[in-house]
Design an enzyme around this catalytic site. Structure first.
Site, PDB file in Angstrom:
ATOM      1  N   HIS A  50       6.432  -1.090   6.968  1.00  0.00           N
ATOM      2  CA  HIS A  50       5.412  -0.925   8.053  1.00  0.00           C
ATOM      3  C   HIS A  50       4.790  -2.315   8.528  1.00  0.00           C
ATOM      4  O   HIS A  50       4.887  -3.228   7.681  1.00  0.00           O
ATOM      5  CB  HIS A  50       4.243   0.208   7.537  1.00  0.00           C
ATOM      6  CG  HIS A  50       3.796  -0.306   6.409  1.00  0.00           C
ATOM      7  ND1 HIS A  50       4.115  -0.336   5.227  1.00  0.00           N
ATOM      8  CD2 HIS A  50       2.367  -0.944   6.189  1.00  0.00           C
ATOM      9  CE1 HIS A  50       3.175  -0.490   4.179  1.00  0.00           C
ATOM     10  NE2 HIS A  50       2.081  -0.925   4.996  1.00  0.00           N
TER      11      HIS A  50
ATOM     12  N   GLU B 245       0.870  -1.242  -0.083  1.00  0.00           N
ATOM     13  CA  GLU B 245       0.111  -0.033   0.082  1.00  0.00           C
ATOM     14  C   GLU B 245       0.874   1.285   0.061  1.00  0.00           C
ATOM     15  O   GLU B 245       0.553   2.205  -0.570  1.00  0.00           O
ATOM     16  CB  GLU B 245      -0.843  -0.034   1.348  1.00  0.00           C
ATOM     17  CG  GLU B 245      -1.458  -1.238   1.800  1.00  0.00           C
ATOM     18  CD  GLU B 245      -0.639  -1.984   2.696  1.00  0.00           C
ATOM     19  OE1 GLU B 245       0.650  -2.159   2.295  1.00  0.00           O
ATOM     20  OE2 GLU B 245      -1.014  -2.284   4.065  1.00  0.00           O
TER      21      GLU B 245
END
Ligand SMILES: [Zn+2]
Length: 131
Positions: free
Chosen positions: A94, A89
């Site tokens: 992350h 994304e």
């Protein structure tokens, strides 16, 4: 990186609902949460993938994620917190944490939860914040 949204969040150029911060890592609420308390934990330095990070940093990273997950278990009085490493994304390493998400996540949900803003968001951030 100039065009990386997470780099801009890391240096404070873009505001976030901050949950945890130290010299190396930052955790904040996802602005398009899939469950209440959906959190992103990032290294402040830009790495494209979690897998690009040096071994010693990955160990510290996981310790921070573990600390936050256990904090959520305590303050939300829950057992289950899902961790998720995906990375397509946003092109900055992350890790997602989804507290109390068992049976609640249908990937990609059609209707996302409201953003953590307003009075309800403030209460949630105040409850989850570790700093
Ligand atoms: Zn970045």
């Amino acid at each position: 990186m100039v065009n990386c949204i997470f780099c801009q969040i890391a240096v404070g150029k873009i505001p976030c609902f901050k949950i945890y911060e130290d010299e190396i890592f930052l955790a904040f609420l996802d602005i398009n949460p899939w469950v209440l308390g959906h959190t992103l934990i990032i290294p402040k330095k830009h790495y494209r993938w979690v897998w690009d990070m040096p071994d010693d940093l990955v160990g510290q990273y996981f310790a921070v994620v573990n600390k936050i997950a256990n904090h959520y278990r305590k303050v939300l009085k829950i057992e289950f917190v899902m961790g998720w490493i995906y990375g397509l994304e946003v092109p900055h390493a992350h890790i997602h944490l989804f507290p109390d998400s068992r049976g609640k996540i249908a990937f990609y949900p059609k209707e996302k939860l409201p953003q953590p803003s307003g009075e309800e968001g403030e209460k949630l951030v105040a409850k989850l914040r570790m700093i």
